[in-house]
Design an enzyme around this catalytic site. Structure first.
Site, PDB file in Angstrom:
ATOM      1  N   LYS A 140       0.857  -1.200   0.000  1.00 21.22           N
ATOM      2  CA  LYS A 140       0.000   0.000   0.000  1.00 21.22           C
ATOM      3  C   LYS A 140       0.884   1.237   0.000  1.00 21.22           C
ATOM      4  CE  LYS A 140      -3.245   3.053   0.692  1.00 21.22           C
ATOM      5  NZ  LYS A 140      -4.158   3.432  -0.414  1.00 21.22           N
ATOM      6  N   SER A 141       0.498   2.259  -0.797  1.00 22.26           N
ATOM      7  CA  SER A 141       1.298   3.498  -0.832  1.00 22.26           C
ATOM      8  C   SER A 141       1.577   3.988   0.585  1.00 22.26           C
ATOM      9  CB  SER A 141       0.538   4.594  -1.590  1.00 22.26           C
ATOM     10  OG  SER A 141       0.445   4.269  -2.959  1.00 22.26           O
ATOM     11  N   ASN A 196       4.111   6.963  -6.137  1.00 25.75           N
ATOM     12  CA  ASN A 196       2.720   7.242  -6.493  1.00 25.75           C
ATOM     13  C   ASN A 196       2.517   8.737  -6.661  1.00 25.75           C
ATOM     14  OD1 ASN A 196      -0.007   7.417  -6.792  1.00 25.75           O
ATOM     15  ND2 ASN A 196      -0.542   6.401  -4.861  1.00 25.75           N
ATOM     16  N   CYS A 217      -2.477   9.947  -6.197  1.00 23.98           N
ATOM     17  CA  CYS A 217      -3.557   9.696  -5.246  1.00 23.98           C
ATOM     18  C   CYS A 217      -4.570  10.838  -5.364  1.00 23.98           C
ATOM     19  CB  CYS A 217      -3.043   9.625  -3.811  1.00 23.98           C
ATOM     20  SG  CYS A 217      -4.436   9.448  -2.663  1.00 23.98           S
ATOM     21  N   LYS A 266       3.526   5.708 -10.514  1.00 26.65           N
ATOM     22  CA  LYS A 266       2.106   5.392 -10.712  1.00 26.65           C
ATOM     23  C   LYS A 266       1.430   6.663 -11.172  1.00 26.65           C
ATOM     24  CE  LYS A 266      -1.735   2.862  -9.911  1.00 26.65           C
ATOM     25  NZ  LYS A 266      -1.961   2.259  -8.579  1.00 26.65           N
ATOM     26  N   GLY A 323     -12.227  -0.455 -11.939  1.00 25.28           N
ATOM     27  CA  GLY A 323     -12.988  -1.589 -12.450  1.00 25.28           C
ATOM     28  C   GLY A 323     -13.256  -1.518 -13.938  1.00 25.28           C
ATOM     29  N   GLY A 353      -6.976  -4.463  -9.365  1.00 30.98           N
ATOM     30  CA  GLY A 353      -7.422  -3.758  -8.163  1.00 30.98           C
ATOM     31  C   GLY A 353      -8.833  -4.156  -7.754  1.00 30.98           C
TER      32      GLY A 353
HETATM   33  O1  LIG Z   1      -7.402   6.949  -1.328  1.00 31.65           O
HETATM   34  C1  LIG Z   1      -6.374   6.231  -1.471  1.00 31.65           C
HETATM   35  O2  LIG Z   1      -5.681   5.769  -0.530  1.00 31.65           O
HETATM   36  C2  LIG Z   1      -5.978   5.981  -2.881  1.00 31.65           C
HETATM   37  N1  LIG Z   1      -6.994   5.648  -3.718  1.00 31.65           N
HETATM   38  C3  LIG Z   1      -6.775   5.478  -5.072  1.00 31.65           C
HETATM   39  O3  LIG Z   1      -7.691   5.160  -5.853  1.00 31.65           O
HETATM   40  N2  LIG Z   1      -5.508   5.631  -5.552  1.00 31.65           N
HETATM   41  C4  LIG Z   1      -4.469   5.958  -4.771  1.00 31.65           C
HETATM   42  O4  LIG Z   1      -3.324   6.089  -5.265  1.00 31.65           O
HETATM   43  C5  LIG Z   1      -4.711   6.122  -3.368  1.00 31.65           C
HETATM   44 CL1  LIG Z   1      -3.362   6.497  -2.335  1.00 31.65          CL
END
Ligand SMILES: O=C(O)c1[nH]c(=O)[nH]c(=O)c1Cl
Length: 312
Positions: A44-45, A128, A131, A165, A223, A272
């Site tokens: 996870k980021s 990333n 986000c 990303k 999706g 995902g």
């Molecule tokens: O809200 C998130 O954690 C999130 N949600 C996403 O769809 N992509 C991301 O890179 C991240 Cl970091």
């Protein structure tokens, strides 16, 4: 058929792994990924400090299997948790480890990258830049100057192959501008396209309510419904980034979409929403479906058709 691949100089027994954010926040999640039939896994980021993220409900599948919406808000255990995981990872396991970093500032990204470089581990970094769900933080992926500056600082620090990303782009001029930035960095080995389509709004018809709580219901879309935007971004950067690789993500619900991502130019494919909904068994299913498609079409390896989408 042979669905193995090499990414950033690292061999993956198969091209499939999780999209960062799904099934990868805790060691328990990551254990499920290690035990699955995925060819790799990504964490996870991470931010510098631990984060709880946004209030729930913050993720929801959309009716009819068309996709999902999320505004998680970067919940994660803090980068030291993932650094520790990377220090203890069994790199002889044939399943390479990727680490996602999403610092809330360049300074945080510098500190995190320096810590990983100092640890000198075989894991591969994916920064990333996309986000969409931290209130008040516009995503870097849409600020080409800021992204170039960030890369000019981070690429030399990382000083080995790494990836970024990216959010989806929707304008040919933006593909051109983004590629012009990325082509300046030799050790930028891959780009991962795409992150969720930012700031969609899902509304329940019966209750007339937004599906998620954060940001008035605005969140990233994932999706099947984002497949064609994902394929376009994979192919646009495949055409524009000679010598670099693309990880395709977005809309993979079966071997068919994984096949299309490779046809568009992907060297690896992340899953995902379908992983979130189906669980880690998705990797064995999609791997078999892709292998069967390749056999039916007479392809032996991914190289036989990677990037070979035909134009009319
Ligand atoms: O809200 C998130 O954690 C999130 N949600 C996403 O769809 N992509 C991301 O890179 C991240 Cl970091």
């Amino acid at each position: 058929a042979d669905i193995s691949t090499t990414l950033a100089g690292v061999k993956l027994p198969n091209l499939l792994f999780n999209a960062s954010g799904v099934c990868c926040q805790t060691e328990a999640d990551l254990k499920l990924m290690v035990e699955s039939e995925s060819g790799s896994l990504i964490t996870k980021s991470a931010t510098y400090e631990q984060r709880d993220g946004n209030p729930s409900p913050r993720y929801n599948p959309l009716p009819g299997g068309i996709g999902s919406i999320n505004s998680m808000g970067l919940p994660n255990e803090g980068y030291e948790y993932y650094l520790n995981y990377a220090k203890n990872y069994d790199y002889s396991s044939k399943k390479p480890l990727f680490i996602s970093l999403s610092g809330l500032s360049l300074a945080d990204n510098v500190k995190m990258c320096e810590a990983f470089v100092a640890a000198d581990l075989p894991c591969v970094l994916e920064i990333n830049y996309s986000c969409p769900n931290v209130p008040g933080k516009p995503q870097m992926g849409y600020d080409f100057e800021a992204m170039e500056h960030s890369l000019s600082v981070l690429a030399p620090i990382i000083n080995k192959p790494f990836g970024i990303k990216l959010p989806p782009y929707f304008d040919i001029a933006h593909f051109d501008q983004a590629a012009a930035v990325f082509n300046k960095f030799d050790n930028l080995a891959f780009v991962t396209c795409i992150n969720s389509v930012g700031n969609g709004l899902a509304i329940d018809f019966e209750t007339e309510e937004a599906l998620i709580k954060p940001k008035d219901g605005f969140g990233g879309l994932g999706g099947l419904m984002i497949l064609n935007t994902a394929l376009a971004n994979v192919n646009a950067f495949h055409r524009r980034l000679p010598g670099k690789q693309i990880i395709g993500v977005g809309g993979v619900v079966s071997g068919k979409e994984a096949f299309l991502h490779v046809l568009a130019g992907a060297s690896a494919v992340q899953i995902g929403t379908t992983l979130k909904e189906e669980g880690p068994a998705v990797f064995a299913r999609v791997a078999k479906e892709l292998s069967d498609i390749m056999i039916a079409k007479g392809y032996k390896t991914l190289e036989d058709f990677r990037g070979k989408v035909k134009t009319l």
